[in-house]
Design a protein around this motif. Structure first.
Motif, PDB file in Angstrom:
ATOM      1  N   GLY A  96      18.189  21.460  -2.006  1.00  0.00           N
ATOM      2  CA  GLY A  96      18.754  22.478  -2.880  1.00  0.00           C
ATOM      3  C   GLY A  96      19.194  21.887  -4.203  1.00  0.00           C
ATOM      4  O   GLY A  96      19.679  20.750  -4.261  1.00  0.00           O
ATOM      5  N   TYR A  97      19.031  22.671  -5.262  1.00  0.00           N
ATOM      6  CA  TYR A  97      19.383  22.255  -6.626  1.00  0.00           C
ATOM      7  C   TYR A  97      20.093  23.405  -7.337  1.00  0.00           C
ATOM      8  O   TYR A  97      19.941  24.562  -6.957  1.00  0.00           O
ATOM      9  N   THR A  98      20.823  23.078  -8.380  1.00  0.00           N
ATOM     10  CA  THR A  98      21.490  24.083  -9.202  1.00  0.00           C
ATOM     11  C   THR A  98      21.260  23.775 -10.684  1.00  0.00           C
ATOM     12  O   THR A  98      20.744  22.721 -11.040  1.00  0.00           O
ATOM     13  N   ASP A  99      21.706  24.707 -11.519  1.00  0.00           N
ATOM     14  CA  ASP A  99      21.781  24.412 -12.947  1.00  0.00           C
ATOM     15  C   ASP A  99      23.108  23.698 -13.194  1.00  0.00           C
ATOM     16  O   ASP A  99      23.813  23.348 -12.249  1.00  0.00           O
ATOM     17  N   ASN A 100      23.461  23.482 -14.448  1.00  0.00           N
ATOM     18  CA  ASN A 100      24.691  22.745 -14.733  1.00  0.00           C
ATOM     19  C   ASN A 100      25.878  23.647 -15.085  1.00  0.00           C
ATOM     20  O   ASN A 100      26.911  23.157 -15.524  1.00  0.00           O
ATOM     21  N   GLU A 101      25.731  24.945 -14.869  1.00  0.00           N
ATOM     22  CA  GLU A 101      26.839  25.857 -15.133  1.00  0.00           C
ATOM     23  C   GLU A 101      27.940  25.648 -14.089  1.00  0.00           C
ATOM     24  O   GLU A 101      27.643  25.560 -12.889  1.00  0.00           O
TER      25      GLU A 101
ATOM     26  N   GLU B 120      28.180  21.658  -3.417  1.00  0.00           N
ATOM     27  CA  GLU B 120      28.279  22.544  -2.263  1.00  0.00           C
ATOM     28  C   GLU B 120      27.316  23.721  -2.372  1.00  0.00           C
ATOM     29  O   GLU B 120      26.707  24.127  -1.381  1.00  0.00           O
ATOM     30  N   LEU B 121      27.172  24.259  -3.575  1.00  0.00           N
ATOM     31  CA  LEU B 121      26.254  25.379  -3.769  1.00  0.00           C
ATOM     32  C   LEU B 121      24.817  24.954  -3.483  1.00  0.00           C
ATOM     33  O   LEU B 121      24.070  25.667  -2.799  1.00  0.00           O
ATOM     34  N   SER B 122      24.411  23.797  -3.960  1.00  0.00           N
ATOM     35  CA  SER B 122      23.031  23.346  -3.726  1.00  0.00           C
ATOM     36  C   SER B 122      22.782  23.102  -2.240  1.00  0.00           C
ATOM     37  O   SER B 122      21.715  23.449  -1.715  1.00  0.00           O
ATOM     38  N   ALA B 123      23.756  22.533  -1.550  1.00  0.00           N
ATOM     39  CA  ALA B 123      23.604  22.304  -0.108  1.00  0.00           C
ATOM     40  C   ALA B 123      23.583  23.629   0.649  1.00  0.00           C
ATOM     41  O   ALA B 123      22.830  23.781   1.615  1.00  0.00           O
ATOM     42  N   ALA B 124      24.381  24.594   0.206  1.00  0.00           N
ATOM     43  CA  ALA B 124      24.389  25.911   0.852  1.00  0.00           C
ATOM     44  C   ALA B 124      23.039  26.614   0.669  1.00  0.00           C
ATOM     45  O   ALA B 124      22.560  27.296   1.576  1.00  0.00           O
ATOM     46  N   ARG B 125      22.423  26.460  -0.482  1.00  0.00           N
ATOM     47  CA  ARG B 125      21.088  27.028  -0.704  1.00  0.00           C
ATOM     48  C   ARG B 125      20.088  26.419   0.284  1.00  0.00           C
ATOM     49  O   ARG B 125      19.288  27.133   0.886  1.00  0.00           O
ATOM     50  N   ALA B 126      20.130  25.112   0.436  1.00  0.00           N
ATOM     51  CA  ALA B 126      19.221  24.455   1.367  1.00  0.00           C
ATOM     52  C   ALA B 126      19.513  24.888   2.802  1.00  0.00           C
ATOM     53  O   ALA B 126      18.587  25.137   3.587  1.00  0.00           O
ATOM     54  N   ALA B 127      20.781  24.997   3.157  1.00  0.00           N
ATOM     55  CA  ALA B 127      21.154  25.402   4.517  1.00  0.00           C
ATOM     56  C   ALA B 127      20.692  26.825   4.821  1.00  0.00           C
ATOM     57  O   ALA B 127      20.279  27.118   5.950  1.00  0.00           O
TER      58      ALA B 127
ATOM     59  N   ASN C 257      13.624  18.924  13.432  1.00  0.00           N
ATOM     60  CA  ASN C 257      12.807  18.398  12.333  1.00  0.00           C
ATOM     61  C   ASN C 257      13.393  18.728  10.960  1.00  0.00           C
ATOM     62  O   ASN C 257      12.872  18.265   9.949  1.00  0.00           O
ATOM     63  N   LEU C 258      14.433  19.551  10.921  1.00  0.00           N
ATOM     64  CA  LEU C 258      14.955  20.063   9.647  1.00  0.00           C
ATOM     65  C   LEU C 258      16.096  19.208   9.108  1.00  0.00           C
ATOM     66  O   LEU C 258      16.946  18.733   9.868  1.00  0.00           O
ATOM     67  N   VAL C 259      16.095  19.024   7.804  1.00  0.00           N
ATOM     68  CA  VAL C 259      17.126  18.255   7.110  1.00  0.00           C
ATOM     69  C   VAL C 259      17.599  19.070   5.910  1.00  0.00           C
ATOM     70  O   VAL C 259      16.780  19.623   5.170  1.00  0.00           O
ATOM     71  N   VAL C 260      18.911  19.163   5.704  1.00  0.00           N
ATOM     72  CA  VAL C 260      19.493  19.832   4.543  1.00  0.00           C
ATOM     73  C   VAL C 260      19.946  18.773   3.549  1.00  0.00           C
ATOM     74  O   VAL C 260      20.649  17.835   3.923  1.00  0.00           O
ATOM     75  N   GLU C 261      19.544  18.948   2.290  1.00  0.00           N
ATOM     76  CA  GLU C 261      19.974  18.030   1.236  1.00  0.00           C
ATOM     77  C   GLU C 261      20.424  18.835   0.022  1.00  0.00           C
ATOM     78  O   GLU C 261      19.761  19.796  -0.361  1.00  0.00           O
ATOM     79  N   GLY C 262      21.531  18.429  -0.568  1.00  0.00           N
ATOM     80  CA  GLY C 262      22.022  19.066  -1.783  1.00  0.00           C
ATOM     81  C   GLY C 262      22.054  18.072  -2.928  1.00  0.00           C
ATOM     82  O   GLY C 262      22.669  17.013  -2.808  1.00  0.00           O
ATOM     83  N   PHE C 263      21.378  18.409  -4.018  1.00  0.00           N
ATOM     84  CA  PHE C 263      21.295  17.520  -5.177  1.00  0.00           C
ATOM     85  C   PHE C 263      22.128  18.002  -6.356  1.00  0.00           C
ATOM     86  O   PHE C 263      22.150  17.364  -7.402  1.00  0.00           O
ATOM     87  N   GLY C 264      22.780  19.155  -6.192  1.00  0.00           N
ATOM     88  CA  GLY C 264      23.607  19.665  -7.277  1.00  0.00           C
ATOM     89  C   GLY C 264      22.805  19.887  -8.545  1.00  0.00           C
ATOM     90  O   GLY C 264      21.654  20.301  -8.521  1.00  0.00           O
ATOM     91  N   GLU C 265      23.428  19.563  -9.647  1.00  0.00           N
ATOM     92  CA  GLU C 265      22.848  19.798 -10.975  1.00  0.00           C
ATOM     93  C   GLU C 265      22.162  18.564 -11.547  1.00  0.00           C
ATOM     94  O   GLU C 265      21.699  18.577 -12.687  1.00  0.00           O
ATOM     95  N   TYR C 266      22.083  17.497 -10.760  1.00  0.00           N
ATOM     96  CA  TYR C 266      21.765  16.193 -11.313  1.00  0.00           C
ATOM     97  C   TYR C 266      20.299  15.815 -11.364  1.00  0.00           C
ATOM     98  O   TYR C 266      19.972  14.720 -11.800  1.00  0.00           O
ATOM     99  N   GLN C 267      19.411  16.712 -10.964  1.00  0.00           N
ATOM    100  CA  GLN C 267      17.980  16.436 -11.064  1.00  0.00           C
ATOM    101  C   GLN C 267      17.258  17.658 -11.614  1.00  0.00           C
ATOM    102  O   GLN C 267      16.421  18.260 -10.944  1.00  0.00           O
TER     103      GLN C 267
ATOM    104  N   ASN D 208      16.030  25.442 -12.721  1.00  0.00           N
ATOM    105  CA  ASN D 208      16.809  24.407 -12.054  1.00  0.00           C
ATOM    106  C   ASN D 208      17.506  24.910 -10.793  1.00  0.00           C
ATOM    107  O   ASN D 208      17.875  24.104  -9.942  1.00  0.00           O
ATOM    108  N   ARG D 209      17.670  26.203 -10.653  1.00  0.00           N
ATOM    109  CA  ARG D 209      18.231  26.788  -9.424  1.00  0.00           C
ATOM    110  C   ARG D 209      17.072  26.992  -8.459  1.00  0.00           C
ATOM    111  O   ARG D 209      16.419  28.020  -8.468  1.00  0.00           O
ATOM    112  N   ARG D 210      16.838  25.994  -7.615  1.00  0.00           N
ATOM    113  CA  ARG D 210      15.622  26.010  -6.813  1.00  0.00           C
ATOM    114  C   ARG D 210      15.825  25.320  -5.476  1.00  0.00           C
ATOM    115  O   ARG D 210      16.823  24.643  -5.254  1.00  0.00           O
ATOM    116  N   ILE D 211      14.818  25.522  -4.632  1.00  0.00           N
ATOM    117  CA  ILE D 211      14.697  24.830  -3.351  1.00  0.00           C
ATOM    118  C   ILE D 211      13.351  24.118  -3.354  1.00  0.00           C
ATOM    119  O   ILE D 211      12.353  24.676  -3.804  1.00  0.00           O
TER     120      ILE D 211
END
Length: 109
Positions: A33-38, A53-60, A75-85, A99-102
């Motif tokens: 999960g990813y977010t924008d920088n807002e 937390e928002l990026s991880a919640a999107r992935a979850a 087989n499933l893994v949740v990862e949150g990258f926040g706004e940093y990529q 940037n708000r993506r999975i």
């Protein structure tokens, strides 16, 4: 923006991949999960203190959907990258939307 729940279009798109993902036995399925920088607005700050937390919640949310459709949760893994990529500039609404993506990444176990 500010939401961790998939829209109907996202469920439809990811649903097309479910038969393939459900048959994988020797791969990790990383849901990233990813977010924008807002910054998180005051109404959502209690639930999502930061974009991490928002990026991880999107992935979850995607992982829960995949599991409900028969994908092996082992087989499933949740990862949150926040706004940093970011993949686009956060200076325009269009860039922030990109940037708000999975992303779903397959890795051999």
């Amino acid at each position: 923006s500010g939401s961790a729940e998939m829209h109907a279009k996202g469920r439809s798109t990811i649903g097309k991949a479910v038969p393939t993902l459900a048959n994988l036995t020797s791969h990790w399925i990383d849901v990233q999960g990813y977010t924008d920088n807002e910054p998180i607005g005051p109404a959502l700050r209690g639930r999502y203190p930061s974009n991490w937390e928002l990026s991880a919640a999107r992935a979850a949310d995607v992982v829960r959907f995949l599991q409900s459709q028969g994908v092996n949760p082992g087989n499933l893994v949740v990862e949150g990258f926040g706004e940093y990529q970011p993949v686009a500039a956060n200076t325009t609404p269009q860039g922030r939307a990109k940037n708000r993506r999975i992303e779903i990444v397959l890795r051999v176990k």
